[in-house]
Motif scaffolding. Sequence first.
Motif, PDB file in Angstrom:
ATOM      1  N   VAL A   3      47.283  56.234  66.256  1.00 20.01           N
ATOM      2  CA  VAL A   3      47.689  57.285  65.323  1.00 20.01           C
ATOM      3  C   VAL A   3      49.142  57.065  64.913  1.00 20.01           C
ATOM      4  N   GLY A   4      49.414  57.226  63.625  1.00 19.79           N
ATOM      5  CA  GLY A   4      50.778  57.121  63.137  1.00 19.79           C
ATOM      6  C   GLY A   4      51.161  55.755  62.602  1.00 19.79           C
ATOM      7  N   THR A   5      50.331  54.743  62.820  1.00 13.67           N
ATOM      8  CA  THR A   5      50.612  53.415  62.282  1.00 13.67           C
ATOM      9  C   THR A   5      50.231  53.361  60.805  1.00 13.67           C
ATOM     10  N   THR A   6      51.113  52.814  59.981  1.00 13.95           N
ATOM     11  CA  THR A   6      50.835  52.699  58.547  1.00 13.95           C
ATOM     12  C   THR A   6      49.996  51.453  58.291  1.00 13.95           C
ATOM     13  N   ARG A   7      48.819  51.672  57.772  1.00 12.09           N
ATOM     14  CA  ARG A   7      47.857  50.579  57.587  1.00 12.09           C
ATOM     15  C   ARG A   7      47.450  50.460  56.126  1.00 12.09           C
ATOM     16  N   PHE A   8      47.352  49.218  55.673  1.00 10.90           N
ATOM     17  CA  PHE A   8      46.861  48.911  54.331  1.00 10.90           C
ATOM     18  C   PHE A   8      45.622  48.023  54.458  1.00 10.90           C
ATOM     19  N   VAL A   9      44.681  48.200  53.542  1.00 16.03           N
ATOM     20  CA  VAL A   9      43.559  47.273  53.377  1.00 16.03           C
ATOM     21  C   VAL A   9      43.601  46.795  51.936  1.00 16.03           C
ATOM     22  N   ALA A  10      43.874  45.515  51.747  1.00 17.01           N
ATOM     23  CA  ALA A  10      44.064  44.958  50.404  1.00 17.01           C
ATOM     24  C   ALA A  10      42.941  43.979  50.081  1.00 17.01           C
ATOM     25  N   VAL A  11      42.370  44.146  48.888  1.00 15.43           N
ATOM     26  CA  VAL A  11      41.291  43.266  48.425  1.00 15.43           C
ATOM     27  C   VAL A  11      41.891  42.183  47.541  1.00 15.43           C
ATOM     28  N   LEU A  12      41.497  40.942  47.789  1.00 19.00           N
ATOM     29  CA  LEU A  12      42.028  39.813  47.031  1.00 19.00           C
ATOM     30  C   LEU A  12      41.169  39.552  45.801  1.00 19.00           C
ATOM     31  N   SER A  13      41.804  39.579  44.641  1.00 19.16           N
ATOM     32  CA  SER A  13      41.143  39.188  43.404  1.00 19.16           C
ATOM     33  C   SER A  13      41.666  37.812  43.025  1.00 19.16           C
ATOM     34  N   SER A  14      40.887  36.810  43.333  1.00 18.66           N
ATOM     35  CA  SER A  14      41.297  35.430  43.091  1.00 18.66           C
ATOM     36  C   SER A  14      40.118  34.689  42.487  1.00 18.66           C
ATOM     37  N   PRO A  15      40.009  34.686  41.155  1.00 21.99           N
ATOM     38  CA  PRO A  15      38.854  34.069  40.505  1.00 21.99           C
ATOM     39  C   PRO A  15      38.644  32.635  40.954  1.00 21.99           C
ATOM     40  N   ARG A  16      37.422  32.333  41.342  1.00 24.24           N
ATOM     41  CA  ARG A  16      37.091  30.978  41.790  1.00 24.24           C
ATOM     42  C   ARG A  16      36.783  30.101  40.586  1.00 24.24           C
ATOM     43  N   ARG A  17      37.319  28.890  40.608  1.00 20.63           N
ATOM     44  CA  ARG A  17      37.007  27.939  39.543  1.00 20.63           C
ATOM     45  C   ARG A  17      35.586  27.419  39.730  1.00 20.63           C
ATOM     46  N   PRO A  18      34.884  27.111  38.638  1.00 18.62           N
ATOM     47  CA  PRO A  18      33.532  26.564  38.780  1.00 18.62           C
ATOM     48  C   PRO A  18      33.537  25.311  39.639  1.00 18.62           C
ATOM     49  N   SER A  19      32.575  25.236  40.533  1.00 16.78           N
ATOM     50  CA  SER A  19      32.512  24.097  41.441  1.00 16.78           C
ATOM     51  C   SER A  19      31.909  22.881  40.744  1.00 16.78           C
ATOM     52  N   ALA A  20      32.436  21.701  41.072  1.00 13.88           N
ATOM     53  CA  ALA A  20      31.886  20.459  40.547  1.00 13.88           C
ATOM     54  C   ALA A  20      30.701  19.996  41.375  1.00 13.88           C
ATOM     55  N   ASP A  21      30.437  20.682  42.487  1.00 15.98           N
ATOM     56  CA  ASP A  21      29.355  20.304  43.394  1.00 15.98           C
ATOM     57  C   ASP A  21      28.081  21.022  42.970  1.00 15.98           C
ATOM     58  N   PRO A  22      27.078  20.297  42.452  1.00 19.33           N
ATOM     59  CA  PRO A  22      25.865  20.975  41.992  1.00 19.33           C
ATOM     60  C   PRO A  22      25.119  21.672  43.116  1.00 19.33           C
ATOM     61  N   SER A  23      25.331  21.258  44.365  1.00 14.73           N
ATOM     62  CA  SER A  23      24.636  21.877  45.481  1.00 14.73           C
ATOM     63  C   SER A  23      25.205  23.254  45.809  1.00 14.73           C
ATOM     64  N   SER A  24      26.336  23.623  45.189  1.00 13.43           N
ATOM     65  CA  SER A  24      26.953  24.916  45.487  1.00 13.43           C
ATOM     66  C   SER A  24      26.159  26.076  44.908  1.00 13.43           C
ATOM     67  N   GLY A  25      25.254  25.785  43.988  1.00 13.49           N
ATOM     68  CA  GLY A  25      24.426  26.840  43.427  1.00 13.49           C
ATOM     69  C   GLY A  25      25.002  27.472  42.183  1.00 13.49           C
ATOM     70  N   GLY A  26      26.152  27.045  41.726  1.00 16.59           N
ATOM     71  CA  GLY A  26      26.740  27.581  40.516  1.00 16.59           C
ATOM     72  C   GLY A  26      27.263  28.986  40.709  1.00 16.59           C
ATOM     73  N   PRO A  27      27.573  29.674  39.614  1.00 17.07           N
ATOM     74  CA  PRO A  27      28.096  31.036  39.715  1.00 17.07           C
ATOM     75  C   PRO A  27      27.111  31.930  40.453  1.00 17.07           C
ATOM     76  N   PRO A  28      27.607  32.948  41.198  1.00 17.57           N
ATOM     77  CA  PRO A  28      26.677  33.784  41.944  1.00 17.57           C
ATOM     78  C   PRO A  28      25.815  34.676  41.070  1.00 17.57           C
ATOM     79  N   SER A  29      26.211  34.910  39.832  1.00 17.86           N
ATOM     80  CA  SER A  29      25.423  35.807  38.995  1.00 17.86           C
ATOM     81  C   SER A  29      24.134  35.135  38.539  1.00 17.86           C
ATOM     82  N   PRO A  30      23.038  35.889  38.494  1.00 17.50           N
ATOM     83  CA  PRO A  30      21.777  35.336  37.991  1.00 17.50           C
ATOM     84  C   PRO A  30      21.860  35.063  36.496  1.00 17.50           C
TER      85      PRO A  30
END
Length: 222
Positions: A3-30
């Motif tokens: 109790v009393g400790t100042t806490r932050f939870v930060a989300v990282l927004s770091s756009p991933r570049r398209p992978s050159a590896d075809p086995s990666s499955g491409g973008p996650p969106s259908p």
Amino acid sequence: MTVGTTRFVAVLSSPRRPSADPSSGGPPSPPGIDPEEFRLALLEDTYEVAAGLDLVTPALVLDPPDQPDAEAITWPGTPIVRERGLAAAFAALGALGAEEAVLLAGDAPDLPPLLIGKLFRALGSAPASACQARGPGGPDGLVALAARLPLPPWLDAALADVDLDTPDALARLRAAAPRPGQVPQGPAWHRLRTRADLGVLDPGLEGWENTRALLEGHPLSS
């Protein structure tokens, strides 16, 4: 959590570049869903996990710094950090008053809040704690990294070569620690980095409403 400790939870927004590896499955969106729109849905749902926690301040970390669409998903008054790299993000959160902070990958929309609580509890006996990301072949990077602030010098130095996408991030951080037990591990969770990862989403699990809405009518497995 202490109790009393100042806490932050930060989300990282770091756009991933398209992978050159075809086995990666491409973008996650259908097919039929814009990849950037989908990325923002993942980010917003992950942010909502952070924003829904009690006794913490949610924040957003932008890398690169100019992401107005990402900023638009946050609640009014949310601290925005524009820094490159985990060490710089932690330092910026410390400058905002955080004594403990968790950095979350922005592609874990269904992350259980309980896992974040476990990371904070681990900081009671260690300077850092981590939650590994599940990959198809085993651990693959981190979902979240927690630390007491300011960072100890060994961790600050180690983060120069480690980010949440580094496959062996936890092993590297532990190797850099001056003694065992400095980076305890919380339960592993999944991230959505390829289309194949959509199969891990559980429609019966509450949350991830923005992601769920975009996926409506699309199969969760390729």
